[in-house]
Write a protein that holds these residues in place. Sequence first.
Motif, PDB file in Angstrom:
ATOM      1  N   TRP A   1      69.845  10.123  86.050  1.00 38.60           N
ATOM      2  CA  TRP A   1      70.401  10.393  84.722  1.00 38.60           C
ATOM      3  C   TRP A   1      69.336  11.103  83.903  1.00 38.60           C
ATOM      4  N   PRO A   2      69.668  12.051  83.086  1.00 39.93           N
ATOM      5  CA  PRO A   2      71.003  12.497  82.653  1.00 39.93           C
ATOM      6  C   PRO A   2      71.644  13.560  83.543  1.00 39.93           C
ATOM      7  N   ARG A   3      71.044  13.850  84.703  1.00 42.10           N
ATOM      8  CA  ARG A   3      71.633  14.826  85.634  1.00 42.10           C
ATOM      9  C   ARG A   3      71.923  16.152  84.945  1.00 42.10           C
TER      10      ARG A   3
ATOM     11  N   LEU B   1      61.177  19.215  86.747  1.00 40.10           N
ATOM     12  CA  LEU B   1      61.884  20.483  86.929  1.00 40.10           C
ATOM     13  C   LEU B   1      62.812  20.416  88.143  1.00 40.10           C
ATOM     14  N   VAL B   2      62.375  19.704  89.191  1.00 40.58           N
ATOM     15  CA  VAL B   2      63.180  19.616  90.416  1.00 40.58           C
ATOM     16  C   VAL B   2      64.418  18.757  90.205  1.00 40.58           C
ATOM     17  N   PHE B   3      64.252  17.560  89.617  1.00 40.14           N
ATOM     18  CA  PHE B   3      65.363  16.608  89.529  1.00 40.14           C
ATOM     19  C   PHE B   3      66.103  16.651  88.196  1.00 40.14           C
TER      20      PHE B   3
ATOM     21  N   LEU C   1      64.891  10.382  87.982  1.00 38.81           N
ATOM     22  CA  LEU C   1      64.460  10.304  89.375  1.00 38.81           C
ATOM     23  C   LEU C   1      63.069  10.898  89.565  1.00 38.81           C
ATOM     24  N   ALA C   2      62.622  11.726  88.613  1.00 41.83           N
ATOM     25  CA  ALA C   2      61.296  12.326  88.712  1.00 41.83           C
ATOM     26  C   ALA C   2      60.204  11.257  88.749  1.00 41.83           C
TER      27      ALA C   2
END
Length: 535
Positions: free
Chosen positions: A329-331, A186-188, A192-193
């Motif tokens: 990714w996927p941002r 949820l944050v990233f 990157l999570a």
Amino acid sequence: LVTLFWVVVAAVGVMTISGTTHRMTNDFSMPGQAFKVDNQIVSQYGNGGSQAPYVPVITVPAGQKVTDPAVAAATGRAFGALARAIPGVRIADYATTHNPAFVTRDGRSTFALVYTAPVSGFGGPGLGPVVERAVTAAAPALGAGWHVGVTGSQLLADGQPSSGKGTGLMTEAMIGSVGALVILALVFASFLALLPLLIGGISVLATFLVVGGLTEVTGVSQIVEFLIALIGLGVAIDYSLLVVSRWREERAAGRCNADAVAEAMNHAGRAVVFSGLTVAIGLLSMIVLPVPMLRSVGYGGVLVPLVSVVVSVTLLPVILATVGPRLDWPRLRTERRASRVFSAWARGVYRHRWLAALAGLGILAALMLPALSLHLGEPGSSSQATRGPAHDALVTLTHGGIPSGVLTPAEVLTSSGSGGPASASGPAGTVAASAARVPGVYAAVAPATPDYQRDGTAIVTVIPVAESSGPDGQATIAGLEQSLLGRPHVIGIGGDGAALIDFDHAVYGDFPLMLAIISVATFLLLTRAFRSVLL
């Protein structure tokens, strides 16, 4: 080189973690007289001590009384069968004491206190199933209409049997990891999570490796492995979250990747270092407590944040500087705009600062109030099993007027004074009579049987009205200590209640010193971090 180093550390950590956990100790030694007495009881009698007894219960058919000679003999034989089924047990019942305290008000139910050898290991399996099978096997010989059951604090506390210590630890770590992954996603909103979890996993393995070396030098409690797995995972995720968030913000502000990594480490990385040192100080302060188990937690626990810091400031920037952009990714969302929710929250707090301060203090006060009535103890029977055979057997006793304190009796070790055999009418009998007069005591017995007398000593079993794990029961045990300790022929008082009192005094007696160490050391560290005394 940095990456290769941590890959090797993680690999060695995986290969050695089993050996590390097996070398950890289950030494729960404690300052105070109770621990010494419990050890002496176990050494001389091979049972009891800090191990609470099992309580088999027999109910006779309607129209019969436990006190009838023939019925009393039958129940005595049934309880005596336990001695043949489980070598080394020590039993107190109506047949060995002739004390009516072992019989319910209606005269139809009776119980025994069955002391077995102490459980080996942290949370290891007890002899409850063996006791249950032995009592059940004796039931057919009693005849139709007789009912048997077994209760006890351990049986009430036991849920489904664990499949092993390592499995439980890994399951808890996996639950923590999955929960963290959901929040990090949820944050990233990108791959990157997974990065904080990777840093957390390597930190945990590296800490186990270091602790493995520590176990070769000194004893480390088994509790430390849970501290490493759960707290280690948490702080490592927390620290990497700080660095990665700042790195994304710097990239969103237009910096190149190398500059973003350098800037993130200059600010978030620095915060991580001081945060880790602060946590380490908090855990290291436990070494002032005169409890070997907690000192061990202090020694081992200080490594948890320090290793997490080292991994976060070495491996993490390498990953961000190399594959970091590809992991982002996927941002699905970026850091180009500040959060509307938290920005609005900040503006509201700043606009209504006095109201916010009062609300915050009110919440803190509400959270601190329970500490004023904090009581150190163990769960009582009311907060354990509420159904099942063990609960039913306890209900039979309590409905018959026998208090639940029967689950947690105290044991008074006495001497015969002359070195000869003890007897019920000797010093043990005198001590039992004195103990029975202490407020809150339901009964005190000194069976004149060989398993209650060894090497010029005898044991007096004292049953409190309230369970000794709670405030009322501990007040009774404290009164017992005040009345008996120091008297002739009284060596000491053991059992769970006495051990809890000693633990309370040992831990909270040095609590001001521990808080002072934490406060002074943290203040000096934060003064250095902020370069400001007031901040």
